[in-house]
Design an enzyme around this catalytic site. Structure first.
Site, PDB file in Angstrom:
ATOM      1  N   THR A  50       1.115  -1.400   0.412  1.00  0.00           N
ATOM      2  CA  THR A  50      -0.097  -0.114   0.032  1.00  0.00           C
ATOM      3  C   THR A  50       0.559   1.114   0.241  1.00  0.00           C
ATOM      4  O   THR A  50       2.190   1.131   0.266  1.00  0.00           O
ATOM      5  CB  THR A  50      -0.754   0.213   1.102  1.00  0.00           C
ATOM      6  OG1 THR A  50      -0.332   0.088   2.788  1.00  0.00           O
ATOM      7  CG2 THR A  50      -2.024  -1.312   1.237  1.00  0.00           C
ATOM      8  N   ASP A  51       0.280   2.374  -0.228  1.00  0.00           N
ATOM      9  CA  ASP A  51       0.688   3.543  -0.163  1.00  0.00           C
ATOM     10  C   ASP A  51       0.395   4.029   1.504  1.00  0.00           C
ATOM     11  O   ASP A  51       0.054   2.888   2.496  1.00  0.00           O
ATOM     12  CB  ASP A  51       0.041   4.613  -1.230  1.00  0.00           C
ATOM     13  CG  ASP A  51       1.093   5.977  -0.991  1.00  0.00           C
ATOM     14  OD1 ASP A  51       1.923   6.260  -0.242  1.00  0.00           O
ATOM     15  OD2 ASP A  51       0.806   6.887  -2.030  1.00  0.00           O
ATOM     16  N   PHE A  52       0.431   4.784   1.924  1.00  0.00           N
ATOM     17  CA  PHE A  52       1.084   5.213   4.264  1.00  0.00           C
ATOM     18  C   PHE A  52       0.150   6.035   4.143  1.00  0.00           C
ATOM     19  O   PHE A  52       0.109   6.879   3.798  1.00  0.00           O
ATOM     20  CB  PHE A  52       2.301   6.035   3.425  1.00  0.00           C
ATOM     21  CG  PHE A  52       3.736   4.875   3.765  1.00  0.00           C
ATOM     22  CD1 PHE A  52       4.662   4.428   5.173  1.00  0.00           C
ATOM     23  CD2 PHE A  52       3.971   3.672   2.653  1.00  0.00           C
ATOM     24  CE1 PHE A  52       6.001   3.759   5.116  1.00  0.00           C
ATOM     25  CE2 PHE A  52       4.580   3.128   2.558  1.00  0.00           C
ATOM     26  CZ  PHE A  52       5.451   3.037   3.591  1.00  0.00           C
TER      27      PHE A  52
END
Length: 704
Positions: free
Chosen positions: A272-274
């Site tokens: 995932t992005d954060f």
């Protein structure tokens, strides 16, 4: 003690035995296989080793591999981190930002030019060079995976991360991303394609829902990812923050499983992005790792989802196996990390070369450039960017190993000329200084960064006023742009030359001086159209960009008409067209010919012609081939679409005969009824030129 508490202690223990054992050679995977650890048998394939390891893991250990942390702890510096499982010999998994160099939050590394400059080189070798050096530095700093390349399409020039991507064309973007991935992974480091998909703005990026028509999704936004997956075999893909047509990117079975894995054959793992996971069921739909851990991947949450039937242990096995397969593929179990300082000289050399090759000469009236040491004896330099190493903000804000400045490097290269500097804040004083000089150079910049879109393509008013004042006082005024994307230039008629250095990074000073003095001949071409003024671009309404007053629902109603496709279809004349770039020499193309004038839908088109350097300096040009698809099939198509290109380096008077191949995919369009790419029968126009607006030659090709 519960399994979740065990995981917490693994993440935060400073002196615990588990953390210490994680760094011993035997448990890092360098030892031979044993009956207890058959997955350490290097004669097996990565998939076989992962299967054997999965069979030995309990559920808590599997859940451990579904998430990581970015919190500090007793481990190698990292932006993303999955703690080790010493009892199984699973090593730490260290991940760092990477589009413009290694950014791990602690160590210096080469601060490369903005990635948009790689694309502006129109030379995949530059993207591959950057990837290779960044990969080597990642290995030196203990990083296993780089979050890069980033290459979302520049749908709107106001996009805050446009500097970090490869421009507005999917074919150019996919070509550069492919090369960059190959470079990173040649150093044994995992590359990460990001951000998948339709992450084209920063406004409300965490909660927005990108509404993208099916055809545009596949032709424009997914196409570069498809190219990189099929041609470079990346180890990882990062799913984006935004939702896509109502489904969150990290929970999107359509993109992550149906197309990424099943159709394109992706064999890596998805992170995932954060953070960008919204549901534990994301792991069922194609997500492998949430980074950093939130409620969706906590062990109690995952166990509850299994108990309720929303997730199965079989789903978890599949996701963890995919992650472990990548770790085995890249040798993470089989080597001991040897952390050491990066090679500063190698990084500097690569950064300078990329900055030089990506620089675009936009104007050069009366050949004021290159500067001549015997005539440019008084040089007046203005603007704060002349004294700093300019780069973008956010995940590309690398801590440089060292920096130079354009002011210092021009002064050295001038061979004793009188070089003055002023910030230019006092415009009257600047004009007086410029009037006394043989040449005046004004450096300007604008703010581009992650998490914030731009509000205008105009420079700050004080910068515009400075250019106007200096240009009025000195006819030999040169403007050097240190910007992360297109800007408006109402002052363009008043200045003699414009050199676009983008954000040139830590060796930008040397690169700028070498280009201004002609030690290197500018050869970059624009990967993005430069509009004349605010609003002259596709996706210019509030509903389109950023998507209502809060940016929650960007609507991609322009469809496939993005970038130059829109300008061409609307007969709009931009300030500078896609593919544009000048040189200190001149080039001529011969009349092109095709090896065949017709063929089947799956047959590539080969265009052959001769390129001649007709000037007195060595240099490079970029012949570009565009495709005009049949317009009588009831399908709305852009007038021209990039089909192929090649950068050609020539000595004065030298000629080379080259062949550019247009692949069938570049002839196709996405049929939303059939849900696949289709090549229409009919007559295709094949254009050859130096940019999209200057295509001197047209050939016809018939698909039978």
């Amino acid at each position: 003690m519960t399994a979740s508490w065990t995981k917490t202690l693994r993440s935060f223990s400073v002196a615990g035995i588990a953390a210490a054992l994680a760094f011993t050679p035997a448990l890092m995977g360098s030892a031979n296989a044993t009956p207890v650890r058959p997955w350490m048998n290097t004669a097996l394939s990565p998939e076989q080793r992962a299967a054997k390891l999965i069979s030995a893991m309990n559920l808590s250990q599997k859940i451990h591999m579904l998430s990581g942390t970015k919190l500090t702890g007793p481990h190698t510096p990292a932006i993303g981190y999955i703690p080790p499982i010493p009892e199984l010999g699973i090593p730490e998994f260290v991940q760092s930002d990477g589009p413009a160099g290694v950014r791990n939050g602690a160590d210096p590394a080469t601060k490369f030019p903005a990635p948009l400059a790689y694309a502006a080189s129109w030379d995949p070798a530059m993207a591959q060079l950057q990837g290779r050096v960044a990969g080597e530095e990642a290995r030196a700093l203990g990083t296993d995976q780089l979050y890069g390349p980033g290459f979302n399409i520049a749908r709107n020039p106001l996009g805050g991360r446009g500097f970090e991507y490869y421009g507005e064309d999917p074919y150019l973007s996919g070509t550069m991303a492919t090369a960059n991935v190959k470079g990173i992974q040649s150093a044994g480091v995992i590359a990460t394609l990001k951000h998948f998909v339709a992450n084209n703005q920063e406004t409300a990026r965490n909660i927005g829902n990108s509404r993208v028509p099916e055809r545009a999704l596949h032709e424009i936004y997914m196409k570069p990812f498809e190219m990189a997956v099929k041609q470079a075999n990346p180890g990882s893909v990062m799913c984006a923050y935004n939702a896509l047509n109502g489904t969150h990117s990290c929970s999107n079975y359509y993109t992550l499983t149906k197309y990424l894995r099943h159709t394109w054959g992706f064999g890596g793992y998805v992170v995932t992005d954060f953070p960008a996971s919204w549901s534990t069921e994301d792991f069922k739909n194609g997500l492998n790792v949430e980074m950093p851990q939130t409620f969706t991947s906590l062990e109690p949450t995952v166990r509850l989802a299994i108990k309720q039937g929303r997730l199965s242990e079989k789903d978890i096995d599949a996701r963890v196996k995919e992650t472990l397969t990548v770790m085995f593929r890249f040798g993470m179990f089989d080597r001991t990390k040897q952390i050491h300082p990066v090679n500063v000289a190698r990084g500097n050399s690569a950064a300078q070369k990329i900055a030089e090759q990506g620089a675009v000469l936009l104007k050069n009236k009366n050949s004021v450039l290159p500067l001549k040491t015997n005539t440019a004896r008084r040089i007046a330099i203005f603007g704060a960017p002349a004294k700093v190493a300019v780069g973008g903000g956010g995940s590309s804000n690398v801590s440089a190993t060292e920096t130079d400045t354009a002011l210092d490097e021009i002064t050295k290269r001038s061979r004793g000329a009188k070089v003055s500097y002023s910030s230019g804040l006092n415009h009257l004083s600047a004009a007086q200084e410029a009037k006394k000089a043989d040449v005046a150079i004004v450096f300007v910049t604008n703010l581009t960064m992650e998490a914030m879109d731009r509000t205008s393509i105009n420079l700050l008013s004080e910068q515009t006023a400075l250019i106007n004042k200096v240009a009025s006082a000195n006819k030999n005024t040169i403007v050097v742009l240190n910007t992360g994307g297109p800007i408006a230039m109402p002052w363009l008629p008043k200045v003699a030359a414009v050199l676009n250095m983008w954000q040139p990074g830590q060796a930008g000073g040397k690169a700028t001086a070498s280009l201004l003095y002609g030690d290197v001949n500018p050869s970059g071409h624009l990967p993005q159209t430069f509009p004349t003024a605010d609003g002259q671009w596709p996706a210019h309404t509030l509903a389109q960009f950023p998507g209502g007053p809060l940016g929650l629902t960007p609507t991609y109603s322009e469809g496939v008409f993005v970038g130059y496709r829109w300008y061409q279809s609307r007969n709009q004349v931009p300030l500078f067209p896609f593919g544009y770039g000048l040189s200190y020499t001149t080039f001529a193309y011969s009349v092109p010919r095709m090896q065949a004038t017709s063929g089947a839908a799956n047959t590539p088109i080969k265009v052959t012609f001769t390129v001649t350097n007709t000037g007195k300096r060595a240099g490079a040009t970029v012949p570009q081939v565009y495709v005009g698809k049949p317009r009588n099939q009831g399908v709305s198509v852009p007038p021209k679409e990039l089909g192929g290109f090649q950068k050609v380096y020539l000595r004065p008077g030298e000629s080379k005969t080259i062949t550019i191949t247009v692949l069938p995919q570049q002839l196709s369009y996405w049929n939303s009824n059939l849900h696949k790419f289709v090549v229409m029968p009919g007559v295709y126009h094949i254009y050859l030129g130096s940019n999209v607006n200057e295509t001197s030659y047209t050939l016809n090709y018939t698909v039978r």
